[in-house]
Design an enzyme around this catalytic site. Structure first.
Site, PDB file in Angstrom:
ATOM      1  N   ARG A 157      -0.301  12.471  10.102  1.00 58.79           N
ATOM      2  CA  ARG A 157       1.389  13.173  10.343  1.00 58.79           C
ATOM      3  C   ARG A 157       1.440  14.334   9.318  1.00 58.79           C
ATOM      4  NH1 ARG A 157       4.162   7.327  11.290  1.00 58.79           N
ATOM      5  NH2 ARG A 157       3.613   7.350  13.431  1.00 58.79           N
ATOM      6  N   ASP A 161       0.699  -1.082   0.028  1.00 60.97           N
ATOM      7  CA  ASP A 161       0.123   0.038   0.042  1.00 60.97           C
ATOM      8  C   ASP A 161       0.950   1.380   0.045  1.00 60.97           C
ATOM      9  OD1 ASP A 161       1.076  -0.184   2.538  1.00 60.97           O
ATOM     10  OD2 ASP A 161      -0.722  -0.124   3.677  1.00 60.97           O
ATOM     11  N   HIS A 162       2.067   1.204   0.305  1.00 64.38           N
ATOM     12  CA  HIS A 162       3.116   2.380   0.453  1.00 64.38           C
ATOM     13  C   HIS A 162       3.572   2.886  -0.860  1.00 64.38           C
ATOM     14  CE1 HIS A 162       2.640   1.966   4.881  1.00 64.38           C
ATOM     15  NE2 HIS A 162       3.439   2.954   4.880  1.00 64.38           N
ATOM     16  N   ASP A 211       4.224  -1.390  11.353  1.00 69.18           N
ATOM     17  CA  ASP A 211       3.731  -0.019  10.987  1.00 69.18           C
ATOM     18  C   ASP A 211       3.159   0.580  12.426  1.00 69.18           C
ATOM     19  OD1 ASP A 211       2.889   1.789   8.201  1.00 69.18           O
ATOM     20  OD2 ASP A 211       1.797   2.149  10.002  1.00 69.18           O
ATOM     21  N   SER A 239       7.210   7.098  12.753  1.00 67.62           N
ATOM     22  CA  SER A 239       6.973   5.775  12.011  1.00 67.62           C
ATOM     23  C   SER A 239       7.843   4.657  12.659  1.00 67.62           C
ATOM     24  CB  SER A 239       7.597   6.108  10.556  1.00 67.62           C
ATOM     25  OG  SER A 239       8.157   4.766  10.225  1.00 67.62           O
ATOM     26  N   ARG A 297       9.453   2.474  11.283  1.00 66.10           N
ATOM     27  CA  ARG A 297      10.475   1.983  10.338  1.00 66.10           C
ATOM     28  C   ARG A 297      11.868   1.439  10.775  1.00 66.10           C
ATOM     29  NH1 ARG A 297      10.319   7.810   7.214  1.00 66.10           N
ATOM     30  NH2 ARG A 297       8.124   7.448   7.243  1.00 66.10           N
TER      31      ARG A 297
HETATM   32  C1  MIC Z   1       4.283   6.391   8.285  1.00 69.11           C
HETATM   33  O1  MIC Z   1       3.126   6.655   8.367  1.00 69.11           O
HETATM   34  O2  MIC Z   1       5.235   7.105   8.785  1.00 69.11           O
HETATM   35  C2  MIC Z   1       4.775   4.883   7.703  1.00 69.11           C
HETATM   36  C3  MIC Z   1       5.384   5.141   6.301  1.00 69.11           C
HETATM   37  O3  MIC Z   1       3.376   4.158   7.624  1.00 69.11           O
HETATM   38  C4  MIC Z   1       5.552   4.393   8.643  1.00 69.11           C
HETATM   39  C5  MIC Z   1       6.198   2.865   8.215  1.00 69.11           C
HETATM   40  C6  MIC Z   1       7.342   3.059   7.273  1.00 69.11           C
HETATM   41  O4  MIC Z   1       8.007   4.047   7.561  1.00 69.11           O
HETATM   42  O5  MIC Z   1       7.345   2.441   6.500  1.00 69.11           O
HETATM   43  C7  MIC Z   1       4.863   3.817   9.949  1.00 69.11           C
HETATM   44  O6  MIC Z   1       4.178   4.546  10.393  1.00 69.11           O
HETATM   45  O7  MIC Z   1       5.208   3.097  10.909  1.00 69.11           O
HETATM   46 FE1  SF4 Z   2       0.086   4.719   5.169  1.00 69.92          FE
HETATM   47 FE2  SF4 Z   2       1.528   5.506   7.360  1.00 69.92          FE
HETATM   48 FE3  SF4 Z   2       0.137   7.306   5.972  1.00 69.92          FE
HETATM   49 FE4  SF4 Z   2      -1.186   5.233   7.168  1.00 69.92          FE
HETATM   50  S1  SF4 Z   2       0.162   7.028   8.287  1.00 69.92           S
HETATM   51  S2  SF4 Z   2      -1.704   6.156   5.189  1.00 69.92           S
HETATM   52  S3  SF4 Z   2       0.171   3.616   6.960  1.00 69.92           S
HETATM   53  S4  SF4 Z   2       1.863   6.407   5.238  1.00 69.92           S
END
Ligand code: MIC
Ligand code: SF4
Length: 647
Positions: A382, A64-65, A120, A538, A540
């Site tokens: 975010r 999905d990313h 995630d 995140s 990550r």
């Molecule tokens: C995000 O919202 O920052 C992400 C991308 O979903 C991350 C995961 C990632 O960095 O792949 C998260 O929230 O954990």
């Molecule tokens: Fe995707 Fe992270 Fe954004 Fe949620 S917050 S939509 S999991 S990138």
């Protein structure tokens, strides 16, 4: 003594450790979830553990990313790798286009009373249906898939007692934004936020999920709602009534803290740049010109959220303002099909919305970056500086109602003003959702027939070195408070290198110091000095893995965000805190630091001596590690440790 929901679920999954706040406990994990941007690493690590089939009740791999990359094979290669490795090891694979992991999991897989670990940070979304769902690094998820327990600090439990009912034009997003205003991005650290009270009866499961989703922004371990009649109705509408189970707190349950909120007193709220906790009332900043409005993300992309926006436009015969670009990304294929059936999609298109895929999209900076210094209102979770892909963009977070009002008038507008033109739309929860799981591919019946396909972007996994003696090096960067994982390893155009650690490592701290990776490599690694809440945001693990690859030995900060601290330990980097926060001022960029005889010092207690050879002085730092974490650090990370245990 009665138990709260958190205690009930933790008790029924307890493996070892003392069940008292602040102590480390190990729990059994029923389900796991991964997404593509963290998943490739998680599966490489799972593979390295040598377990043939996952041992969980259910594991799902989502894409999905990274779906939008221009000019190159990397995303598509990652998808193919993920699909084949899922088939081989007993994992369900949700294809790109099926939706955002958290929304799809809520609809199709979440089970009240079970535990879930997801790579995630917004995994707590499924707390909206009474699941104890926790975000972690990919390596922790890999261990859980292999049947290992998950270790966490036993949380304090906060009861949020909701009274009353939300007024028209005020919705679930405003509840969590109000919370963030009160508690800040550090307010939930070490806590599970449990919701209760009469007020929850007026909140549907997707609305509850909006609230638990953004509990991640509070820094909470997770958030959870009871599983009640409303949960039952939702699961029934999803054709999954069978998995429903009542989970409520006992009448005499005890909590570490209780917060009362009267829903009827809440107003439309908005988070200002560049943090989800810089929250004010929409009415305080009305009139600001808006360039972009984005609707979607795992926070606000449900059928209800999209239908509200579409109904507002339709009822008022409004069009998107000529100076605004409005995008809509549905949370899932189911949501997209449902709004199509209900003519919501047609109204959105008619109004002038730009319809995007059912993915994360602009939320992670994949497309739709705002114009220079542009103001973007997003229903996302975010708004860290630069995350949208435009460094000087001003990103605000708000509800679908607030987003719609801004798209109509071209300026930030209190949506209650719309009441003069249209009545507040009532979107009923469907009695039956459209169910079609054809985009979820079950694992192969005969794994021996599956070949795992790896393109050139899937680079071998770097593994940390075992620590011998002490650690030393220079301070390579000195940072302030609230450094996010987006500062450490940015997303956006770098995302396609998530499976390629050598390349992705070039991104480390690039927005703060473009030469950081060269400096780190040239000096054979070193230390990072940081302020409060280092590594928030995140989950990550690249934010630990890439610094490890560059030779970073320790991060010395005033405090850490939970998931990131665990990720650092997992990759053998020392997360240390100043015993006296004022010592932050006693260390400068370039100083030579040293910790002698690490193993002896770690085992002797919580305090270590950090020598600053440049300044000729010593500073006390703390680790707060459990015995298990000390062993992980000394083994050179969790992967080495797990392999050692298995051997
Ligand atoms: C995000 O919202 O920052 C992400 C991308 O979903 C991350 C995961 C990632 O960095 O792949 C998260 O929230 O954990
Ligand atoms: Fe995707 Fe992270 Fe954004 Fe949620 S917050 S939509 S999991 S990138």
């Amino acid at each position: 003594m009665g138990k709260n929901i958190t205690q009930k679920i933790l008790d029924s999954h307890h493996v070892s450790g003392e069940m008292a706040p602040g102590k480390e406990v190990a729990i059994k994990i029923d389900q796991t979830l991964t997404q593509d941007a963290t998943g490739t690493m998680a599966y490489l690590q799972f593979e390295a553990m040598g377990v043939p089939r996952v041992k969980t009740k259910l594991s799902v791999s989502y894409v999905d990313h990274n779906t939008l990359q221009y000019g190159g094979f990397e995303n598509a290669d990652d998808h193919r790798f993920l699909q084949t490795i899922a088939a081989k090891h007993g994992i369900y694979f949700s294809r790109p286009g099926n939706g955002i992991c958290h929304q799809v999991h809520l609809e199709r897989f979440g089970v009240p009373g079970q535990t879930m670990l997801g790579s995630d940070s917004h995994t707590p979304t499924c707390g909206g249906l009474g699941m104890l769902a926790i975000g972690a690094g990919g390596l922790d998820v890999a261990v859980a898939m292999g049947g290992g327990p998950f270790n966490l600090i036993y949380p304090k439990v906060v009861l949020v007692n909701l009274k009353g009912k939300l007024k028209p034009w005020v919705s679930a997003k405003d509840v969590i934004l109000e919370f963030l205003r009160k508690m800040t991005v550090k307010g939930g650290v070490g806590k599970v936020i449990e919701y209760g009270g009469e007020g929850i009866k007026s909140l549907s499961v997707p609305e509850r999920a909006t609230i638990t989703n953004m509990g991640a922004e509070l820094g909470a371990t997770t958030s959870v709602f009871p599983s009640d009649e409303i949960t039952k109705e939702f699961l029934k509408a999803q054709g999954r009534e069978k998995v429903w189970k009542k989970i409520v707190a006992d009448k005499d349950a005890k909590y570490d803290e209780v917060i009362d909120i009267d829903l009827s007193t809440l107003e439309p709220m908005i988070a200002k740049p560049h943090s989800p906790d810089v929250v004010c009332r929409v009415s305080e900043i009305e009139g600001m010109k808006v360039d972009q409005v984005c609707i979607g993300s795992c926070t606000n992309s449900s059928f209800r959220d999209l239908m509200i926006v579409s109904e507002i436009f339709k009822k008022g015969k409004f069009k998107v303002h000529p100076n605004v670009s409005m995008t809509v990304s549905p949370g899932s294929k189911q949501v997209l099909e449902m709004i199509t059936l209900n003519k919501g999609l047609a109204s959105l298109i008619e109004a002038g919305a730009r319809i995007l895929e059912a993915t994360c999209g602009p939320c992670i900076g994949n497309g739709q970056s705002p114009p220079s210094a542009g103001v973007s209102l997003r229903t996302f979770n975010r708004n860290f500086e630069g995350r949208s892909g435009t460094k000087d963009a001003q990103v605000y977070l708000c509800s679908p109602e607030v987003a719609a009002a801004a798209a109509i008038y071209g300026v930030i507008t209190d949506p209650r003003k719309l009441a003069k033109k249209v009545s507040y739309p009532k979107v009923k929860m469907p009695k039956k959702f459209l169910i079609d799981d054809s985009m979820v591919i079950p694992p192969a019946k005969d794994p021996s027939k599956v070949e795992i396909l790896r393109g050139p972007n899937i680079m071998p996994l770097p593994v940390a070195q075992k620590v011998q003696g002490g650690v030393s090096g220079n301070v390579l960067i000195k940072l302030s408070d609230n450094i996010t994982t987006d500062h450490i390893t940015p997303a956006g155009t770098w995302l396609k290198y998530r499976s390629n650690v050598p390349k992705y490592s070039e991104s480390v701290f690039s927005a703060i110091d473009a030469k950081f990776h060269e400096k780190a490599k040239a000096s054979g690694g070193g230390f990072v000095i940081a302020g409060e809440n280092y590594g928030q945001g995140s989950s990550r693990e690249h934010a630990a893995l890439c610094p490890m690859y560059l030779g970073i030995k320790g991060i010395i900060a005033k405090s850490f965000a939970r998931i990131h601290k665990d990720n650092l330990v997992n990759f053998g980097i020392l997360p240390l805190t100043f015993a006296n926060p004022a010592d932050y001022n006693a260390i400068d960029l370039g100083d030579k630091l040293e910790i002698e005889d690490l193993a002896r010092q770690l085992r002797a207690g919580d305090s270590l001596t950090l020598k600053n050879a440049t300044k000729g002085r010593e500073v006390k730092v703390k680790h707060g590690f459990s015995q298990r974490q000390i062993d992980i650090i000394l083994s050179g990370g969790l992967l080495n440790f797990t392999k050692g245990e298995a051997a």
